[in-house]
Write a protein that holds these residues in place. Structure first.
Motif, short mmCIF file in Angstrom:
data_model
loop_
_atom_site.label_atom_id
_atom_site.label_comp_id
_atom_site.label_asym_id
_atom_site.label_seq_id
_atom_site.Cartn_x
_atom_site.Cartn_y
_atom_site.Cartn_z
N UNK A 1 3.23 13.27 9.22
CA UNK A 1 3.72 11.94 8.88
C UNK A 1 2.77 10.82 9.22
N UNK A 2 1.64 11.10 9.89
CA UNK A 2 0.68 10.04 10.23
C UNK A 2 -0.23 9.78 9.03
N UNK A 3 -0.34 8.53 8.55
CA UNK A 3 -1.17 8.24 7.38
C UNK A 3 -2.62 8.64 7.60
N UNK A 4 -3.20 9.27 6.61
CA UNK A 4 -4.61 9.62 6.63
C UNK A 4 -5.38 8.75 5.64
N UNK A 5 -4.75 8.43 4.51
CA UNK A 5 -5.38 7.63 3.47
C UNK A 5 -4.44 6.52 3.05
N UNK B 1 -8.66 8.87 9.32
CA UNK B 1 -9.15 10.05 10.03
C UNK B 1 -10.45 10.52 9.40
N UNK B 2 -11.16 11.38 10.13
CA UNK B 2 -12.37 12.02 9.64
C UNK B 2 -12.18 13.53 9.70
N UNK B 3 -12.99 14.25 8.94
CA UNK B 3 -12.91 15.71 8.94
C UNK B 3 -13.13 16.23 10.36
N UNK B 4 -12.31 17.21 10.74
CA UNK B 4 -12.40 17.79 12.07
C UNK B 4 -11.38 17.23 13.04
N UNK C 1 0.83 -1.20 0.00
CA UNK C 1 0.00 0.00 0.00
C UNK C 1 0.87 1.25 0.00
N UNK C 2 0.29 2.33 -0.50
CA UNK C 2 0.90 3.65 -0.44
C UNK C 2 0.09 4.48 0.55
N UNK C 3 0.77 5.07 1.52
CA UNK C 3 0.07 5.83 2.57
C UNK C 3 0.30 7.32 2.36
N UNK C 4 -0.79 8.07 2.31
CA UNK C 4 -0.72 9.52 2.14
C UNK C 4 -0.84 10.18 3.50
N UNK C 5 0.15 11.02 3.84
CA UNK C 5 0.18 11.67 5.15
C UNK C 5 0.53 13.14 4.97
N UNK C 6 0.08 14.01 5.87
CA UNK C 6 0.44 15.44 5.78
C UNK C 6 1.88 15.67 6.20
N UNK C 7 2.50 16.68 5.62
CA UNK C 7 3.88 17.03 5.98
C UNK C 7 3.93 17.71 7.34
N UNK C 8 2.90 18.51 7.64
CA UNK C 8 2.83 19.19 8.93
C UNK C 8 1.50 18.86 9.59
N UNK C 9 1.46 19.01 10.91
CA UNK C 9 0.25 18.69 11.64
C UNK C 9 -0.82 19.75 11.42
#
Length: 312
Positions: free
Chosen positions: A219-223, A210-213, A34-42
């Motif tokens: 670096x934590x995977x969201x998708x 994660x969910x909106x809000x 799998x490829x995990x998409x995560x934000x660069x910053x919180x």
């Protein structure tokens, strides 16, 4: 599929008589990286643009973080760029045309005052020669003429200075300030763009963590994305039959309720999935199985974890 599951399955295969090979083929399962998409910053998730099971293309928006602070910083940075650019343009072209027009208007008035002072002095000198005015009047007119000449000279110099471009050192400093302002604006714009996370690869959205809000950490995977063409069959081959397979070889893959597929062997494990003694007897070698990976040509709607049977 984790390594623990693979080890358990390998152990089960090794307990079968003759290893994992049977007339029906080799037992295995489907797996994918799998490829995990995560934000660069919180930041707090402002919105998620995809749903689980959705097919996506590379570059498609996945989710966004709140970006009010980044937008404000970008607006301020762009304002600094405009100010620095205006300063440089002013130095390159001299004073603004409106300012120069004002100075020239004052110069015109000063020249008119000079002409009047010259006329007044000439008249008072004639009257002095005729004895009709006092000499003090002539001195006053001469002083007025000198003041008018000085005013014309001053305004002429101001016009000349206003029309001159900046000196080299000033212009270099202004150019450096503009470059620094543009670089800062570019950095802030990049920070703002990074609040919008896009798909690094095309494929299918497998899971949303994660969910909106909610607040996502850097670096934590969201998708989680199952990339296109990432599905592969992983099966186990007895030690005695391992040499019969080779990387690049085409094998047949089947499963319950699906049509037969073909796959290409991409990897042959160099180490067995069990922990045998250091010296392998003929009996112990018969218990060894090796992991083999084969890339599926057309997986269809199959998913990772599906048990399969592979035959050479």
């Amino acid at each position: 599929m984790n390594e623990f599951f693979a080890g358990v399955l390998a152990a089960l295969m090794s307990m079968l008589p003759g290893g994992a090979a049977e007339d029906a083929g080799y037992a295995g399962y489907l797996e994918a990286d799998y490829v995990y998409a995560a934000p660069i910053s919180a930041g707090r998730i402002a919105g998620i643009a995809v749903t689980e099971g959705q097919a996506i293309a590379a570059g498609e928006l996945l989710f966004t973080l709140e970006s009010g602070q980044q937008q404000a910083l970008l607006d301020a940075a762009e304002a600094r760029v405009e100010a620095a650019r205006a300063t440089l343009q002013n130095l390159e072209s001299g004073g603004r045309s409106e300012e120069i027009d004002v100075i020239r208007a004052n110069l015109g008035k000063a020249r008119a005052d000079l002409a009047l002072a010259q006329s007044n002095l000439a008249r008072s000198e004639k009257l002095l020669a005729a004895g009709t005015v006092a000499s003090v009047r002539v001195e006053q007119d001469r002083a007025a003429l000198a003041a008018a000449e000085a005013q014309v000279a001053q305004l002429t110099a101001q016009v000349n200075v206003a029309e001159l471009p900046a000196r080299d050192a000033q212009q270099v400093a202004a150019e450096a300030n503009l470059a620094a302002a543009e670089a800062d604006a570019g950095r802030v714009a990049l920070d703002l763009e990074e609040r919008h996370t896009r798909a690094p690869v095309g494929g299918t959205v497998d899971r949303l963590f994660y969910a909106a809000g909610e607040i996502a950490m850097a670096g934590a995977p969201v998708v989680a994305i199952l990339p296109e063409g990432a599905l592969e069959a992983r099966f186990f081959v007895p030690e005695a039959e391992r040499a019969a397979l080779a990387v690049g070889q085409t094998v047949s893959v089947s499963c319950d309720g699906c049509m037969a597929m073909t796959a290409v062997v991409t990897r042959l494990a160099s180490e067995p999935q069990t922990t045998p003694p250091v010296i392998y007897s003929r009996e112990e070698r018969g218990r060894l199985v090796y992991l083999v990976e084969a890339q599926l040509d057309a997986p269809g709607n199959l998913r990772p974890g599906q048990p399969v049977t592979v035959t050479p």
